[in-house]
Design a protein around this motif. Structure first.
Motif, PDB file in Angstrom:
ATOM      1  N   ALA A 121      21.491   7.093   8.545  1.00  0.00           N
ATOM      2  CA  ALA A 121      20.220   6.411   8.765  1.00  0.00           C
ATOM      3  C   ALA A 121      20.438   4.931   9.041  1.00  0.00           C
ATOM      4  N   CYS A 122      21.381   4.326   8.329  1.00  0.00           N
ATOM      5  CA  CYS A 122      21.725   2.925   8.591  1.00  0.00           C
ATOM      6  C   CYS A 122      22.256   2.763  10.010  1.00  0.00           C
ATOM      7  N   ARG A 123      23.154   3.643  10.385  1.00  0.00           N
ATOM      8  CA  ARG A 123      23.751   3.577  11.733  1.00  0.00           C
ATOM      9  C   ARG A 123      22.674   3.724  12.811  1.00  0.00           C
ATOM     10  N   LEU A 134       8.492  -6.788   3.991  1.00  0.00           N
ATOM     11  CA  LEU A 134       7.960  -5.434   4.084  1.00  0.00           C
ATOM     12  C   LEU A 134       7.970  -4.817   2.689  1.00  0.00           C
ATOM     13  N   HIS A 135       6.792  -4.499   2.161  1.00  0.00           N
ATOM     14  CA  HIS A 135       6.718  -3.887   0.832  1.00  0.00           C
ATOM     15  C   HIS A 135       6.965  -2.399   0.980  1.00  0.00           C
ATOM     16  N   ALA A 136       8.204  -1.976   0.762  1.00  0.00           N
ATOM     17  CA  ALA A 136       8.587  -0.583   0.958  1.00  0.00           C
ATOM     18  C   ALA A 136       9.886  -0.305   0.226  1.00  0.00           C
ATOM     19  N   ASP A 137      10.143   0.975  -0.003  1.00  0.00           N
ATOM     20  CA  ASP A 137      11.434   1.398  -0.538  1.00  0.00           C
ATOM     21  C   ASP A 137      12.447   1.399   0.609  1.00  0.00           C
ATOM     22  N   LEU A 138      13.578   0.772   0.430  1.00  0.00           N
ATOM     23  CA  LEU A 138      14.540   0.629   1.514  1.00  0.00           C
ATOM     24  C   LEU A 138      15.027   1.971   2.031  1.00  0.00           C
ATOM     25  N   VAL A 139      15.360   2.892   1.135  1.00  0.00           N
ATOM     26  CA  VAL A 139      15.878   4.192   1.563  1.00  0.00           C
ATOM     27  C   VAL A 139      14.852   4.907   2.425  1.00  0.00           C
ATOM     28  N   ALA A 140      13.596   4.902   1.982  1.00  0.00           N
ATOM     29  CA  ALA A 140      12.533   5.555   2.761  1.00  0.00           C
ATOM     30  C   ALA A 140      12.301   4.823   4.075  1.00  0.00           C
ATOM     31  N   HIS A 141      12.362   3.510   4.059  1.00  0.00           N
ATOM     32  CA  HIS A 141      12.134   2.723   5.279  1.00  0.00           C
ATOM     33  C   HIS A 141      13.191   3.023   6.331  1.00  0.00           C
ATOM     34  N   LEU A 142      14.440   3.116   5.920  1.00  0.00           N
ATOM     35  CA  LEU A 142      15.509   3.373   6.882  1.00  0.00           C
ATOM     36  C   LEU A 142      15.383   4.761   7.499  1.00  0.00           C
ATOM     37  N   ARG A 143      14.885   5.706   6.731  1.00  0.00           N
ATOM     38  CA  ARG A 143      14.795   7.082   7.225  1.00  0.00           C
ATOM     39  C   ARG A 143      13.500   7.356   7.976  1.00  0.00           C
ATOM     40  N   ALA A 144      12.515   6.478   7.835  1.00  0.00           N
ATOM     41  CA  ALA A 144      11.228   6.713   8.466  1.00  0.00           C
ATOM     42  C   ALA A 144      11.318   6.466   9.970  1.00  0.00           C
ATOM     43  N   ASP A 145      10.435   7.120  10.694  1.00  0.00           N
ATOM     44  CA  ASP A 145      10.333   6.897  12.133  1.00  0.00           C
ATOM     45  C   ASP A 145       9.449   5.682  12.349  1.00  0.00           C
TER      46      ASP A 145
END
Length: 249
Positions: free
Chosen positions: A193-195, A146-157
């Motif tokens: 967000a991780c949880r 997945l080409h994405a920023d991890l922080v943004a990916h975890l917080r995204a819906d």
């Protein structure tokens, strides 16, 4: 992220690294370098080629070892509840590919997703020299990048997309981030967000270049249980570690 292998103790300094690719991206400069390993002595085989990833002048990792990147995945799988079939894992950071390759070697994983924000790193694996590490994994139908920023990916819906394990290796540790924005991942909101992305009983595993008691406390404060740290000895300095925590059932 792996520690740099020191020069061979009997043959002098290793040859200077050679730049294979240099890219400017949204997060700054990223560089792939090659060095030929330690010079071989008389009658000894040549040392293997080693690849290094450098971001904004900061060494991130190389292909000299990989034990700690593999342990990141091994420890997460071992910490999952017994009997959980076909778990899904999200690996944060493709890097040189050791964690991805390790997960693909383990038949128990049902889905293996890797989030990588640098297009250059993805290219180096798909069509470049790092395919030597990851080619078999990328051909595995369980694996996706997945080409994405991890922080943004975890917080995204993402439609309730959850994982049984998160294996995160995007920094040199919670106390030594590669870019300023990454520090939010280790904050209370980032850990929440991780949880939220973990299934009940799911495991969070975070690689670090050194132990962080403060991060262990942050994990407990974020509602994780079973917080512990596994050490991986390195050639010099303090051990690399993997911080482990579990979401409640």
């Amino acid at each position: 992220m792996a520690s740099v292998t020191p020069p061979h103790p009997t043959t002098g300094p290793a040859p200077a690294p050679r730049t294979l690719d240099r890219r400017e991206g949204p997060y700054g400069e990223v560089v792939l370098r090659q060095r030929d390993g330690s010079p071989a002595g008389p009658g000894t085989p040549a040392a293997p080629v080693i690849y290094e990833i450098i971001a904004n002048g900061c060494f991130l990792m190389d292909t000299s070892d990989g034990r700690s990147e593999r342990l990141l995945v091994d420890a997460a799988l071992a910490a999952l509840p017994a009997g959980r079939a076909r778990p899904a894992v999200l690996i944060g950071g493709l890097g040189v590919g050791f964690s991805l390759a390790r997960a693909a070697e383990q038949p128990r994983w049902g889905r293996i997703a890797v989030v990588e924000r640098e297009a250059a790193v993805i290219d180096w694996h798909r069509t470049g020299p790092l395919s030597a590490v990851s080619a078999a994994a990328l051909a595995d139908p369980r694996c996706e990048i997945l080409h994405a920023d991890l922080v943004a990916h975890l917080r995204a819906d993402a439609g309730g997309d959850t994982y049984d394990a998160l294996c995160l290796d995007i920094d040199n540790g919670p106390d030594w981030t590669v870019t300023e924005g990454n520090d939010t991942l280790y904050s209370p909101t980032g850990l929440a967000a991780c949880r939220d992305r973990l299934t009940p009983g799911g495991v969070l595993a975070v690689w670090s270049a050194q132990p962080s008691p403060a991060f262990e406390e942050a994990l407990r404060n974020a509602g994780f249980s079973g917080v512990r740290t596994e050490e991986i000895p390195v050639v010099r300095g303090v051990p690399d570690v993997v911080h482990l925590a579990r979401k409640g059932a």
